[in-house]
Structure formats: structure tokens, C-alpha cells
Design an enzyme around this catalytic site. Structure first.
Site, PDB file in Angstrom:
ATOM      1  N   ALA A  66      -5.664  16.459  20.068  1.00 30.25           N
ATOM      2  CA  ALA A  66      -6.244  16.680  18.737  1.00 30.25           C
ATOM      3  C   ALA A  66      -5.614  15.760  17.707  1.00 30.25           C
ATOM      4  CB  ALA A  66      -6.036  18.131  18.328  1.00 30.25           C
ATOM      5  N   GLY A  67      -6.397  15.395  16.713  1.00 32.65           N
ATOM      6  CA  GLY A  67      -5.916  14.598  15.592  1.00 32.65           C
ATOM      7  C   GLY A  67      -6.379  13.173  15.626  1.00 32.65           C
ATOM      8  N   ASP A  69      -9.421  12.121  16.815  1.00 34.85           N
ATOM      9  CA  ASP A  69     -10.828  12.137  16.412  1.00 34.85           C
ATOM     10  C   ASP A  69     -11.087  13.443  15.660  1.00 34.85           C
ATOM     11  OD1 ASP A  69     -13.513  11.841  16.105  1.00 34.85           O
ATOM     12  OD2 ASP A  69     -14.014  11.833  18.240  1.00 34.85           O
ATOM     13  N   LYS A  70     -10.617  13.480  14.427  1.00 36.54           N
ATOM     14  CA  LYS A  70     -10.638  14.750  13.687  1.00 36.54           C
ATOM     15  C   LYS A  70     -12.053  15.233  13.415  1.00 36.54           C
ATOM     16  CE  LYS A  70      -6.171  14.145  11.408  1.00 36.54           C
ATOM     17  NZ  LYS A  70      -5.342  15.340  11.586  1.00 36.54           N
ATOM     18  N   ASN A 115       3.655  11.629  11.248  1.00 33.91           N
ATOM     19  CA  ASN A 115       2.484  11.812  10.388  1.00 33.91           C
ATOM     20  C   ASN A 115       2.609  13.068   9.557  1.00 33.91           C
ATOM     21  OD1 ASN A 115       0.092  13.914  10.883  1.00 33.91           O
ATOM     22  ND2 ASN A 115       1.208  13.620  12.826  1.00 33.91           N
ATOM     23  N   PHE A 119      -4.357  17.637   7.890  1.00 29.53           N
ATOM     24  CA  PHE A 119      -5.726  18.072   8.230  1.00 29.53           C
ATOM     25  C   PHE A 119      -6.783  17.462   7.310  1.00 29.53           C
ATOM     26  CE2 PHE A 119      -4.143  22.493   9.929  1.00 29.53           C
ATOM     27  CZ  PHE A 119      -3.592  21.865  11.027  1.00 29.53           C
ATOM     28  N   SER A 179       0.770  22.884  13.125  1.00 27.33           N
ATOM     29  CA  SER A 179       0.989  21.616  12.431  1.00 27.33           C
ATOM     30  C   SER A 179       2.051  21.812  11.358  1.00 27.33           C
ATOM     31  CB  SER A 179      -0.305  21.132  11.764  1.00 27.33           C
ATOM     32  OG  SER A 179       0.014  20.148  10.809  1.00 27.33           O
ATOM     33  N   ASN A 181       2.281  20.115   8.724  1.00 25.89           N
ATOM     34  CA  ASN A 181       1.847  19.453   7.487  1.00 25.89           C
ATOM     35  C   ASN A 181       0.935  20.281   6.590  1.00 25.89           C
ATOM     36  OD1 ASN A 181       3.263  17.083   8.257  1.00 25.89           O
ATOM     37  ND2 ASN A 181       1.625  16.684   9.734  1.00 25.89           N
ATOM     38  N   THR A 182       0.715  21.543   6.944  1.00 21.16           N
ATOM     39  CA  THR A 182       0.008  22.466   6.044  1.00 21.16           C
ATOM     40  C   THR A 182       1.001  23.558   5.688  1.00 21.16           C
ATOM     41  OG1 THR A 182      -2.170  22.012   6.988  1.00 21.16           O
ATOM     42  CG2 THR A 182      -1.910  24.118   5.864  1.00 21.16           C
ATOM     43  N   LYS A 212      -2.416  26.791  19.980  1.00 18.67           N
ATOM     44  CA  LYS A 212      -1.525  25.613  20.066  1.00 18.67           C
ATOM     45  C   LYS A 212      -0.247  25.890  19.303  1.00 18.67           C
ATOM     46  CE  LYS A 212      -1.363  20.599  19.463  1.00 18.67           C
ATOM     47  NZ  LYS A 212      -2.155  19.388  19.225  1.00 18.67           N
ATOM     48  N   ASN A 241       2.660  20.846  19.684  1.00 18.45           N
ATOM     49  CA  ASN A 241       2.343  19.970  18.554  1.00 18.45           C
ATOM     50  C   ASN A 241       3.529  19.019  18.308  1.00 18.45           C
ATOM     51  OD1 ASN A 241       1.092  19.067  16.058  1.00 18.45           O
ATOM     52  ND2 ASN A 241      -0.029  21.007  16.111  1.00 18.45           N
TER      53      ASN A 241
HETATM   54  C1  LIG Z   1      -1.423  10.947  13.639  1.00 18.48           C
HETATM   55  C2  LIG Z   1      -1.460  12.290  14.331  1.00 18.48           C
HETATM   56  C3  LIG Z   1      -2.349  13.271  13.898  1.00 18.48           C
HETATM   57  C4  LIG Z   1      -2.379  14.515  14.537  1.00 18.48           C
HETATM   58  N1  LIG Z   1      -3.267  15.450  14.100  1.00 18.48           N
HETATM   59  C5  LIG Z   1      -3.336  16.636  14.750  1.00 18.48           C
HETATM   60  C6  LIG Z   1      -4.287  17.619  14.376  1.00 18.48           C
HETATM   61  O1  LIG Z   1      -5.116  17.404  13.487  1.00 18.48           O
HETATM   62  N2  LIG Z   1      -4.282  18.793  15.043  1.00 18.48           N
HETATM   63  C7  LIG Z   1      -3.415  19.067  16.071  1.00 18.48           C
HETATM   64  O2  LIG Z   1      -3.471  20.154  16.654  1.00 18.48           O
HETATM   65  N3  LIG Z   1      -2.519  18.136  16.460  1.00 18.48           N
HETATM   66  C8  LIG Z   1      -2.470  16.947  15.838  1.00 18.48           C
HETATM   67  N4  LIG Z   1      -1.556  16.016  16.246  1.00 18.48           N
HETATM   68  C9  LIG Z   1      -0.624  16.375  17.332  1.00 18.48           C
HETATM   69  C10 LIG Z   1      -1.112  15.894  18.693  1.00 18.48           C
HETATM   70  O3  LIG Z   1      -2.322  16.510  19.063  1.00 18.48           O
HETATM   71  C11 LIG Z   1      -0.048  16.189  19.766  1.00 18.48           C
HETATM   72  O4  LIG Z   1       0.125  17.587  19.870  1.00 18.48           O
HETATM   73  C12 LIG Z   1       1.303  15.565  19.429  1.00 18.48           C
HETATM   74  O5  LIG Z   1       1.132  14.288  18.839  1.00 18.48           O
HETATM   75  C13 LIG Z   1       2.179  15.400  20.677  1.00 18.48           C
HETATM   76  O6  LIG Z   1       1.515  14.595  21.638  1.00 18.48           O
HETATM   77  P1  LIG Z   1       1.815  13.019  21.838  1.00 18.48           P
HETATM   78  O7  LIG Z   1       3.298  12.871  21.985  1.00 18.48           O
HETATM   79  O8  LIG Z   1       1.034  12.637  23.063  1.00 18.48           O
HETATM   80  O9  LIG Z   1       1.308  12.327  20.619  1.00 18.48           O
HETATM   81  C14 LIG Z   1      -1.514  14.765  15.624  1.00 18.48           C
HETATM   82  C15 LIG Z   1      -0.643  13.770  16.062  1.00 18.48           C
HETATM   83  C16 LIG Z   1      -0.601  12.543  15.440  1.00 18.48           C
HETATM   84  C17 LIG Z   1       0.338  11.493  15.948  1.00 18.48           C
END
Ligand SMILES: Cc1cc2nc3c(=O)[nH]c(=O)nc-3n(C[C@H](O)[C@H](O)[C@H](O)COP(=O)(O)O)c2cc1C
Length: 353
Positions: A66-67, A69-70, A115, A119, A179, A181-182, A212, A241
Site C-alpha cells: 500500500a501507498g 498506488d494510493k 515518508n 494519506f 501509519s 503520519n496521521t 495492518k 507498516n
Molecule cells: C512513500 C510511502 C508511502 C506509503 N504509504 C502507505 C499507505 O498509504 N498505507 C499503508 O498502509 N502503508 C503505506 N506505506 C507503507 C508500506 O505499505 C509498507 O508497509 C512499508 O513501506 C514497509 O515495506 P517496505 O520496506 O517494502 O517498503 C508507505 C510506504 C512508503 C515508503
């Protein structure tokens, strides 16, 4: 070759290059013949990689996290790039701009990202329209979160509204309470807050519902959420996350970048630990989706044998490039054959039994 390209791409600010690359991928995969050709060479074809998890058929275990392709702009792209599925979102009930930029940074010495997007999304209703007009070639899960301006005591209805809008259009639904960030979102991981949210979401959809969680939870909190998920007969847990921990980073000057969640290798150890803890607690009663720092075939195999039925990656894809999903799937298939496993499902949790 991707290394040279990556050096050039990494000269551009992180969020801008994300948009450029994403648009390039969408345009490149827009014509059906291009998609078909890419799919022929990149998609998982080996039947040993396929599995049916919570009633959904996945051609391969690695999905886009997730994140990335929001807003579901690339619904037709991810299967063509070799992912077994994609989780779009996070979407919220109301469209919202997210935090002010800059809000996304690379930590190159850690192969990580930071990041605090917060959201930014066009809302669950806009995503519902896209999903309704799309016939998926790989499963598309949807991740839902809380609208920032909605107070915590109205979170249940806010999640319910998102679930109502997208719940019947998603292969599965993820309730994101993790997350960083909220403001206040992660407090909703407390079981007394989480319980009514999960109940409300369940009432709005027949799709499998997962939750999650953050890597920064205590072990006791992880156990409580696992028990709640079993009690409510949820489909599974997505772990994890991004982390707010800054321990052990090699990149200089991270503190000056401000707050945010860190992804990639710095979260890998804790993410794997959380997976192991969950598997030892719930075994096969829940589907475990492992995400956080998966970069290599070794990482992917480690998570599968520790109990993950599905995997996801975001940062590994950014650093690994367009062939990354194929590379991971090919590696997992080789391990399955070498280990004499008849199917992926046989390997899940095999190191923990
Ligand atoms: C730029 C960015 C944006 C993300 N946005 C979301 C999000 O909108 N919702 C969510 O559940 N996780 C979000 N994530 C978390 C990822 O889905 C994932 O849980 C986290 O990055 C750990 O996986 P990775 O090490 O493969 O990146 C985001 C991660 C990144 C780097």
C-alpha cells in the site's frame, strides 16, 4: 543497468520522481499488447507459486504494498510488472491533500525511504469508480485509513464509510491503523478502539478483512491484536507498516529531514520478528501478510517459511527496479522446487513447525 538509471532518477526529489516513474509505468502498460508482452515475460507462471488464500486465487505471493498506488491509477499495471497482486490506497472516506511537501525522502546509505505523506488521496468514492470500471488480471486489495479531520471518537463511522464505498469492489480490505503520519491513528490499535472499527468494516463488506499493524507495537500489544483478530474471525494481519525508530541508520542527517516513517532494510528485522510472533500465536488460523524490508530472495523465503502466506514490497521495488518482482518470484519458485515442496502453501511456516 537499473543501477545507472537509478543514479540519474535519484537526482530528482523523491515524490516528484515517484510521480514521473509511476506515470511512465502507466503509459508503458496502457496498450493491451504491451501489457500482454510484459506479462508473458514478467508474471509468475510457475504453478508452484500460485495459492488460494482467504478464498482468493493469487498467481504469485509477492504484491505491491500500500501507498505506491494510493488512488488506483495503475490497476492494470501491477500484474504486467510481475506482481501477484496489488494493494491500493490508503484511501480515506473524504479526499484529502496529505501533509505539506517535502514529505518523502530517500536514505540511500540504508536503501530506505522516509515518508510523512499523511494519506494524500482522492477519497474512497473516487477509487470505487475506478475499481468498478476495471476487470482485474491480478487481485486488487484496498487499504483504508482514517480521514485526518475526523476526530478519533468518530473513527468508526469514517472507516465504515470507506468500507461501504470500496468493500464490495476489493479482493480484500485492509484496515490501516498503523501509519505514523496521521495524528492519533496508531492509538486505534488499542483493542478497545480497534474492535468497533473492525466490526463496522465487517458489516459493510463480504470481502476478507485484514488489519495492518505497526512494527513499533510492544509484543504484548501484538498478542492482543492477534487474539482479537482470531476472535473476530478476521481473514488476516498485514505486518508491518513503516517504523518511527531511527536506530542504526547509516544515512547522515536523517533528523534534519523531520518526522516520518522509515521503510526498507531498517524495518526488516522487527518486521520479521513481528511475523514470527504472530505465527507462533495464531498459526494457520489467520493469513499473515509480511511486509517491511523485503529486498532479496533470501528475505522473501525467510518470511514464507516463518509463516507468511503473502508478501508485499514497496521500497525493494523502488531500489530494485522493474524486474524486481520477477526476480523474487523466480527465486521463490527455485527454492520451492529445490526443497521438494509441492506448493507454496506447503512451505508456509515450514521453518517454524
Ligand atoms: C512513500 C510511502 C508511502 C506509503 N504509504 C502507505 C499507505 O498509504 N498505507 C499503508 O498502509 N502503508 C503505506 N506505506 C507503507 C508500506 O505499505 C509498507 O508497509 C512499508 O513501506 C514497509 O515495506 P517496505 O520496506 O517494502 O517498503 C508507505 C510506504 C512508503 C515508503
Amino acid at each position: 543497468m537499473y543501477r545507472a538509471l537509478r543514479r540519474a532518477l535519484f537526482l530528482v526529489p523523491a515524490e516528484r520522481i515517484h510521480t514521473w516513474v509511476f506515470n511512465g509505468l502507466r503509459v508503458g502498460t496502457a496498450p493491451a499488447p504491451a501489457r500482454r508482452a510484459l506479462k508473458r515475460s514478467l508474471a509468475p507462471h510457475d504453478p508452484v507459486l500460485a495459492s488460494t488464500v482467504f478464498g482468493v486465487r493469487f498467481p504469485g505471493p509477492l504484491g505491491l504494498a500500500a501507498g505506491f498506488d494510493k488512488n488506483g491509477l495503475g490497476l492494470a499495471t501491477w500484474g504486467a510488472l510481475g506482481f501477484g497482486y496489488a494493494e491500493v490506497g490508503t484511501v480515506t472516506a473524504q479526499a484529502q491533500p496529505g501533509n505539506p511537501p517535502p514529505r518523502m525522502f530517500r536514505l540511500p546509505d540504508d536503501r530506505a525511504l522516509l515518508n510523512r505523506l499523511g494519506f494524500n488521496n482522492e477519497g474512497a468514492g473516487a477509487l470505487a469508480l475506478k475499481l468498478a470500471g476495471h476487470s482485474p488480471d491480478v487481485p486488487i486489495g484496498v487499504n483504508i485509513g482514517k480521514t485526518k479531520v475526523v476526530p478519533a471518537d468518530a473513527a468508526v463511522d469514517d472507516f465504515r464509510e470507506s468500507a461501504r464505498l470500496v468493500g464490495q469492489l476489493a479482493a480484500y480490505l485492509v484496515v490501516n491503523v498503523s501509519s505514523p503520519n496521521t495524528p492519533g491513528l496508531r492509538d486505534l490499535q488499542a483493542v478497545e478502539s480497534l474492535l468497533p472499527i473492525l466490526r463496522a468494516v465487517r458489516e459493510e463488506t463480504n470481502a476478507p478483512v485484514l488489519v495492518k499493524i505497526a512494527p513499533d507495537l510492544s509484543d504484548a500489544d501484538i498478542d492482543e491484536i492477534a487474539d482479537l483478530a482470531v476472535e473476530l474471525e478476521l481473514a488476516g494481519i498485514v505486518a508491518t507498516n513503516t517504523t518511527v525508530s531511527r536506530d542504526g541508520l547509516k544515512t547522515q542527517g536523517v533528523d534534519e529531514l523531520g518526522p516520518g516513517g522509515i521503510s526498507g532494510p531498517p524495518v526488516a528485522k522487527r518486521s520479521a520478528e513481528v511475523l514470527r510472533r504472530l505465527y507462533s500465536r495464531v498459526g494457520d488460523r489467520l493469513v499473515l501478510v509480511s511486509v517491511g524490508g523485503i529486498e532479496t530472495v533470501d528475505d522473501a523465503w525467510d518470511r514464507i517459511t516463518a509463516g507468511a502466506s503473502l508478501l508485499q514490497g514497496y521500497t525493494g521495488f523502488v531500489y530494485g527496479g522493474g524486474l524486481w518482482a520477477k526476480h523474487i518470484h523466480d527465486g521463490i519458485a527455485a527454492r520451492l522446487h529445490d526443497g521438494g515442496f509441492a506448493s507454496l502453501a506447503d512451505a508456509v511456516g515450514s521453518a517454524a513447525r
